[in-house]
Design an enzyme around this catalytic site. Structure first.
Site, mmCIF file in Angstrom:
data_model
loop_
_atom_site.group_PDB
_atom_site.id
_atom_site.type_symbol
_atom_site.label_atom_id
_atom_site.label_comp_id
_atom_site.label_asym_id
_atom_site.label_seq_id
_atom_site.Cartn_x
_atom_site.Cartn_y
_atom_site.Cartn_z
ATOM 1 N N THR A 1 0.805 -1.321 0.067
ATOM 2 C CA THR A 1 -0.103 -0.012 0.178
ATOM 3 C C THR A 1 1.018 1.311 -0.083
ATOM 4 O O THR A 1 1.627 1.380 1.029
ATOM 5 C CB THR A 1 -0.883 0.128 1.048
ATOM 6 O OG1 THR A 1 -1.720 -1.169 1.210
ATOM 7 C CG2 THR A 1 -1.894 1.145 1.157
ATOM 8 N N MET B 1 -8.978 2.603 -4.823
ATOM 9 C CA MET B 1 -9.911 1.680 -4.082
ATOM 10 C C MET B 1 -9.418 1.246 -2.874
ATOM 11 O O MET B 1 -10.276 1.118 -1.966
ATOM 12 C CB MET B 1 -9.975 0.641 -5.185
ATOM 13 C CG MET B 1 -11.000 -0.504 -4.858
ATOM 14 S SD MET B 1 -13.069 0.267 -4.939
ATOM 15 C CE MET B 1 -13.024 -0.177 -6.794
ATOM 16 N N LYS B 2 -8.118 0.696 -2.630
ATOM 17 C CA LYS B 2 -7.517 0.158 -1.397
ATOM 18 C C LYS B 2 -7.657 1.373 -0.286
ATOM 19 O O LYS B 2 -8.287 0.922 0.745
ATOM 20 C CB LYS B 2 -6.143 -0.151 -1.579
ATOM 21 C CG LYS B 2 -5.252 -0.382 -0.467
ATOM 22 C CD LYS B 2 -5.962 -1.716 0.408
ATOM 23 C CE LYS B 2 -5.385 -1.994 1.879
ATOM 24 N NZ LYS B 2 -3.919 -2.322 1.819
ATOM 25 N N LEU B 3 -7.375 2.445 -0.499
ATOM 26 C CA LEU B 3 -7.436 3.642 0.394
ATOM 27 C C LEU B 3 -8.858 3.809 0.743
ATOM 28 O O LEU B 3 -9.323 4.037 2.032
ATOM 29 C CB LEU B 3 -6.815 4.851 -0.045
ATOM 30 C CG LEU B 3 -5.287 4.912 -0.295
ATOM 31 C CD1 LEU B 3 -4.759 6.336 -0.868
ATOM 32 C CD2 LEU B 3 -4.515 4.506 0.852
#
Length: 291
Positions: free
Chosen positions: A95, A169-171
């Site tokens: 990340t 999207m991950k955040l």
């Protein structure tokens, strides 16, 4: 063809193990010494250096803690960078900020390589069980190949578009996770300080509509004061910082995330950076006790 895997931390080790156990011909290396026995037993080969991984593998997965670690193992900014990425597919499963990933992808492609974002949602237990959720971004052919490659790691995978859409999207997912677990922790503190039996509290919460896989696991850890790491305070603090910076950069308010970010910073300052994220209860307790 051999697949490279660099980064054997809390998440990377079980991920690499699942690939090896699925029959993936794997060459692994970590910046931290030791910890290779299980991987060797699963059939992975251990490289002597990061450079050896690139020499032996055309697809290299990176599961690293931060931007600096990624730049180091890629030798970015040195003459070795082009040699390590040219004709390679570099898969970033860690990340980072979207801006860092965007520029990294551009640099890799300029040097003759290809780049895929593949950050994951999930902590150590889902990683061990091969139940992560993988988000993918990059060129269609590369994404399709990587999606098949990471199948042993995940319960599901999603194609998000071009870089850096997977990291955005991950955040977004992390914002929900961080604020949800922080809220759960605060509710445990509230119940405990009112004399509620926490085992009973857990039964009530787990029986209701708000229960989830995450809440059940984290609630169990809070009730037993088990701070063994699944998602470390330091990593959660980093992720909350990335979300906050992305929000500021887009002019977006993030009041719940900002409050959570402060609490994780206070928890790390108490020397609990290597503990699980539920240790944030210590910062909440300190604020209560300070009056």
């Amino acid at each position: 063809m051999d697949i490279g895997f660099i980064g054997l931390g809390v998440m990377g080790t079980p991920m690499a193990l699942n690939l090896a156990r699925a029959g993936t011909p794997l060459v692994v290396w970590s910046r931290s010494p030791g910890g290779y026995d299980a991987l060797r037993a699963a059939g992975a080969r251990v490289a002597d250096s990061a450079g050896q991984v690139y020499a032996q593998c055309r697809t290299v997965i990176l599961m690293l803690a931060n931007d600096a670690a990624i730049d180091t193992v890629l030798a970015r900014g040195t003459d070795d960078f082009a040699a390590r990425v040219r004709d390679h597919v570099i898969v970033n499963m860690g990340t980072t900020s979207a801006d860092f990933s965007r520029q990294l992808g551009a640099d890799i492609e300029a040097a003759g390589g290809r780049y895929v974002e593949a950050p994951v949602s999930g902590s150590r237990k889902p990683a061990e069980a091969g139940q992560l959720v993988v988000m993918l971004a990059g060129h269609d052919d590369d994404v399709a190949a990587v999606r098949e490659l990471v199948r042993p790691l995940c319960r599901d995978s999603f194609v998000c578009g071009a870089v850096p859409s997977a990291l955005v999207m991950k955040l977004s997912v992390n914002l929900f996770l961080i604020t949800m677990v922080t809220g759960l922790t605060e509710s445990v503190h509230f119940a405990e300080r009112h004399g509620i039996d926490l085992a009973l509290f857990a039964e009530v919460l787990n029986a209701g509509p708000m229960a989830s896989d995450v809440s059940r696991v984290k609630l169990g850890k809070l009730v037993t004061q088990d701070f063994s790491v699944q998602a470390a305070i330091t990593d959660v603090l980093k992720n909350s910082r990335l979300v906050a910076e992305a929000a500021r950069g887009a002019g977006i308010a993030s009041p719940l995330l900002d409050a959570s970010h402060a609490l994780y910073g206070e928890t790390e300052a108490q020397g609990l950076g290597a503990s699980d994220m539920v240790a944030v209860i210590r910062a909440i307790e300190r604020r209560t006790d300070a009056g």
